[in-house]
Motif scaffolding. Structure first.
Motif, PDB file in Angstrom:
ATOM      1  N   ASP A 154      77.310 -33.761 -82.378  1.00 16.27           N
ATOM      2  CA  ASP A 154      77.262 -33.224 -81.019  1.00 16.27           C
ATOM      3  C   ASP A 154      78.629 -32.824 -80.468  1.00 16.27           C
ATOM      4  OD1 ASP A 154      74.514 -33.674 -80.980  1.00 16.27           O
ATOM      5  OD2 ASP A 154      74.780 -35.723 -80.222  1.00 16.27           O
ATOM      6  N   THR A 155      79.706 -33.253 -81.153  1.00 13.39           N
ATOM      7  CA  THR A 155      81.049 -32.990 -80.600  1.00 13.39           C
ATOM      8  C   THR A 155      81.877 -32.061 -81.475  1.00 13.39           C
ATOM      9  OG1 THR A 155      82.035 -34.917 -81.703  1.00 13.39           O
ATOM     10  CG2 THR A 155      81.069 -35.267 -79.501  1.00 13.39           C
ATOM     11  N   ILE A 156      81.247 -31.451 -82.470  1.00 14.34           N
ATOM     12  CA  ILE A 156      82.005 -30.617 -83.409  1.00 14.34           C
ATOM     13  C   ILE A 156      82.786 -29.525 -82.682  1.00 14.34           C
ATOM     14  CG2 ILE A 156      81.790 -28.886 -85.239  1.00 14.34           C
ATOM     15  CD1 ILE A 156      79.579 -30.584 -86.451  1.00 14.34           C
ATOM     16  N   ASP A 157      82.153 -28.858 -81.741  1.00 13.42           N
ATOM     17  CA  ASP A 157      82.822 -27.741 -81.070  1.00 13.42           C
ATOM     18  C   ASP A 157      84.018 -28.213 -80.247  1.00 13.42           C
ATOM     19  OD1 ASP A 157      82.600 -24.764 -80.634  1.00 13.42           O
ATOM     20  OD2 ASP A 157      82.663 -25.447 -78.548  1.00 13.42           O
ATOM     21  N   SER A 158      83.828 -29.274 -79.481  1.00 10.30           N
ATOM     22  CA  SER A 158      84.936 -29.771 -78.663  1.00 10.30           C
ATOM     23  C   SER A 158      86.023 -30.392 -79.530  1.00 10.30           C
ATOM     24  CB  SER A 158      84.429 -30.795 -77.645  1.00 10.30           C
ATOM     25  OG  SER A 158      83.808 -31.896 -78.291  1.00 10.30           O
ATOM     26  N   PHE A 159      85.634 -31.111 -80.595  1.00  8.83           N
ATOM     27  CA  PHE A 159      86.604 -31.717 -81.496  1.00  8.83           C
ATOM     28  C   PHE A 159      87.492 -30.658 -82.142  1.00  8.83           C
ATOM     29  CE2 PHE A 159      87.767 -32.813 -85.861  1.00  8.83           C
ATOM     30  CZ  PHE A 159      88.458 -34.001 -85.685  1.00  8.83           C
ATOM     31  N   SER A 160      86.859 -29.544 -82.523  1.00  6.67           N
ATOM     32  CA  SER A 160      87.588 -28.487 -83.225  1.00  6.67           C
ATOM     33  C   SER A 160      88.223 -27.475 -82.284  1.00  6.67           C
ATOM     34  CB  SER A 160      86.642 -27.753 -84.181  1.00  6.67           C
ATOM     35  OG  SER A 160      85.651 -27.036 -83.446  1.00  6.67           O
ATOM     36  N   LYS A 161      88.065 -27.693 -80.978  1.00  8.88           N
ATOM     37  CA  LYS A 161      88.586 -26.762 -79.970  1.00  8.88           C
ATOM     38  C   LYS A 161      88.076 -25.344 -80.220  1.00  8.88           C
ATOM     39  CE  LYS A 161      92.738 -29.571 -79.303  1.00  8.88           C
ATOM     40  NZ  LYS A 161      94.211 -29.660 -79.397  1.00  8.88           N
ATOM     41  N   GLY A 162      86.764 -25.264 -80.431  1.00 10.78           N
ATOM     42  CA  GLY A 162      86.129 -23.968 -80.604  1.00 10.78           C
ATOM     43  C   GLY A 162      86.257 -23.377 -81.989  1.00 10.78           C
ATOM     44  N   ARG A 163      86.572 -24.208 -82.990  1.00 10.04           N
ATOM     45  CA  ARG A 163      86.716 -23.705 -84.369  1.00 10.04           C
ATOM     46  C   ARG A 163      85.782 -24.501 -85.292  1.00 10.04           C
ATOM     47  NH1 ARG A 163      93.080 -24.761 -84.270  1.00 10.04           N
ATOM     48  NH2 ARG A 163      92.233 -26.579 -83.178  1.00 10.04           N
ATOM     49  N   PRO A 164      84.475 -24.496 -85.007  1.00  7.63           N
ATOM     50  CA  PRO A 164      83.535 -25.348 -85.756  1.00  7.63           C
ATOM     51  C   PRO A 164      83.479 -25.035 -87.232  1.00  7.63           C
ATOM     52  CG  PRO A 164      82.351 -23.717 -84.442  1.00  7.63           C
ATOM     53  CD  PRO A 164      83.785 -23.663 -84.002  1.00  7.63           C
ATOM     54  N   GLN A 165      83.835 -23.814 -87.629  1.00 12.32           N
ATOM     55  CA  GLN A 165      83.793 -23.460 -89.053  1.00 12.32           C
ATOM     56  C   GLN A 165      84.792 -24.272 -89.879  1.00 12.32           C
ATOM     57  OE1 GLN A 165      84.997 -21.649 -86.620  1.00 12.32           O
ATOM     58  NE2 GLN A 165      86.839 -20.509 -87.200  1.00 12.32           N
ATOM     59  N   MET A 166      85.734 -24.948 -89.225  1.00 11.89           N
ATOM     60  CA  MET A 166      86.732 -25.742 -89.929  1.00 11.89           C
ATOM     61  C   MET A 166      86.315 -27.202 -90.098  1.00 11.89           C
ATOM     62  SD  MET A 166      90.229 -24.113 -88.386  1.00 11.89           S
ATOM     63  CE  MET A 166      90.378 -22.329 -88.240  1.00 11.89           C
TER      64      MET A 166
END
Length: 528
Positions: A154-166
């Motif tokens: 649930d936090t992938i987007d925020s964790f990656s600062k908008g770089r979920p592909q990483m």
């Protein structure tokens, strides 16, 4: 003169090998020549090194500053099971280490296996664990570390600062514990130990013991970063034994922050030199930006920056008397960096050899020939040619089309022949930090197991003399210090390294084993 260093093997770089002496007065070289021509006084300290190999201090053309900490070295592991044993043994020996940290885990990925959070959970379920593989720009975490960092589905987007592909996920969309590229580098920096004078001093000691006297640091710091402020404290106390030429994160830099940095990083021992930016990732993660798709895929990676952004970084740096460093592993990102520099030159911005393209795992020779016309530098890490102990496990072989692998991958000699300045660096812990391994790789083009026989693309191999030049004068040119560093000449700073092996005559296997026995920095003996 204060010191007189005598040896039968003094390699000046600019004037070849001499049997003679080096005089040091203060922080400068005041004499180079025959022993009987040196004018000494009763107070001159005479250091007779016999036939030990004396040369200019090595200059890291590309590296990263990280506070020293105890950590697991996975480079000798041959399986994930061996990795697990190393984790268990480390935790038993140092039970208070939290989190547990490792490095160079990639070399354990034999047979195409990748670790996962479960791999570490099986050994260390409750103590946070992470391992950095800087060469591949990846980090491996266990579940406890993911919980500590609040990384979940649930936090992938925020964790990656908008770089979920990483952030790597499984077929259910759950994070596997692997993160890549910019997110990995951000995590490595954020999870580093809190810098203090002791661990920063130990960090510099590692370079000193390898014969390195200057570093071109490529980190993504801001001007108020603790590690930079502590480096300044060490300098003020005369405890800085390595010259540091720093860069700031181009994406975060502002006019005010650059001037803030220049105000205290302003000497020949510690200077702000450049702004740094990533253009792409790395090929083994299929994130290096390529002109052609990777073999049997439709993937070409991607650029992290637009040409307008790169041009803006060059303009900002130039306005403050700084240069730019552009990380570019793929041939398309190399071309993108080239076009940004060409645009800057066309607009009247004066480029120097402090401006650089970094890595160039793959690059077209024609693009490098164009870069040579601009007067910039290429920084390369020869050890990247063989990041695994066995050549058969090399992740770069077989992922490119035939023409890319056989005409572009890890070129070196042909780039040097264009006349462009080439400097060498280890990229910090992304490869072996021992410059002798870089020399071995540049000359032999082989992995540590001796394969491939004859070397990979052997026509790209270079002589040991050229390799030494890249690690001395080439790097001195890349930091704008060719008039003061990089060779043993009268008037230059007394940055000198002594080795137990004559690098010019030694067999490649002997070069790998060479050890520094004494290091002089700024006229002071700091090791040996």
């Amino acid at each position: 003169m204060d010191k007189l260093i005598i040896s039968k093997n003094i390699y000046t770089v600019t004037n070849g090998l001499i049997d003679g002496a080096i005089g040091i007065t203060g922080e400068r070289i005041s004499y180079v020549g025959p022993v009987d021509g040196a004018e000494t006084t009763p107070d001159t300290e005479v250091i007779d090194l016999g036939d030990q190999f004396v040369m200019p201090g090595l200059i890291e053309g590309h590296t990263h500053m990280m506070p020293y900490r105890r950590q697991i070295d996975f480079s000798g592991a041959s399986s994930l099971e061996e990795c697990q044993k190393l984790i268990a043994d480390f935790h038993k020996e140092f039970p208070d280490e939290n989190p547990v940290v490792g490095e160079k885990w990639f070399e354990a990925n034999w047979g195409g296996k990748l670790p996962s959070k479960e791999t570490a959970d099986a050994v260390l379920p409750d103590v946070p664990f992470w391992a950095g593989d800087m060469e591949m720009h990846r980090v491996w975490m266990n579940s406890a570390m993911m919980k500590k960092l609040n990384l979940s589905r649930d936090t992938i987007d925020s964790f990656s600062k908008g770089r979920p592909q990483m952030v790597a996920v499984d077929d259910k969309g759950e994070p596997t514990g692997i993160v890549r590229d910019e997110v990995a580098m951000d995590l490595i920096l954020s999870c580093s130990v809190e810098p203090d004078e002791e661990n920063i001093g130990k960090m510099f000691d590692i370079w000193t013991h390898y014969g390195v006297t200057s570093i071109n640091d490529m980190d993504f710091f801001t001007a108020d970063s603790p590690i930079l402020l502590i480096t300044k404290k060490l300098l003020d106390k005369s405890h800085l034994n390595v010259r540091v030429f720093s860069s700031l994160d181009a994406k975060l830099a502002t006019d005010d922050s650059i001037e803030e940095g220049k105000a205290y990083m302003n000497s020949d021992m510690f200077r702000l030199n450049a702004l740094k930016s990533f253009l792409d990732g790395t090929a083994a993660g299929f994130t290096a930006y390529m002109l052609k798709p990777y073999k049997d895929t439709d993937c070409i990676g991607a650029s992290y920056r637009t040409e307008d952004e790169l041009f803006g970084f060059i303009q900002l740096a130039n306005a403050h008397g700084l240069a730019t460093h552009f990380h570019a592993c793929g041939d398309a990102s190399v071309r993108q960096a080239l076009h940004a520099y060409q645009r800057a030159a066309a607009c009247g911005i004066s480029l120097t050899e402090k401006n650089s393209i970094e890595h160039l795992d793959t690059a077209l020779l024609s693009d490098v020939e164009e870069a040579a016309k601009l007067g910039i530098t290429l920084n390369m890490t020869p050890d990247f040619l063989a990041p695994t102990q066995k050549w058969s496990d090399n992740p770069y072989i077989g992922i490119y089309t035939y023409d890319v692998e056989n005409t572009e991958l890890f070129s070196l000699g042909s780039f040097i022949n264009t006349g462009i300045n080439v400097s060498f660096g280890t990229d910090g812990t992304a490869s072996s930090m021992n410059p002798m391994d870089q020399f071995y790789r540049a000359v032999t083009r082989r992995a540590n197991d001796g394969f491939p026989v004859g070397g990979f693309r052997p026509e790209e191999g270079i002589s040991i003399e050229k390799a030494i030049y890249c690690y001395t004068m080439g790097s001195a040119r890349s930091i704008g210090m060719a008039d003061s560093l990089g060779s043993i000449d009268t008037g230059k700073y007394a940055d000198i390294s002594v080795f137990d092996t004559n690098l010019l005559t030694a067999e490649p296997a002997e070069i790998k084993k060479a050890k520094a026995t004494m290091v002089v920095s700024d006229g002071r003996v700091v090791f040996g």
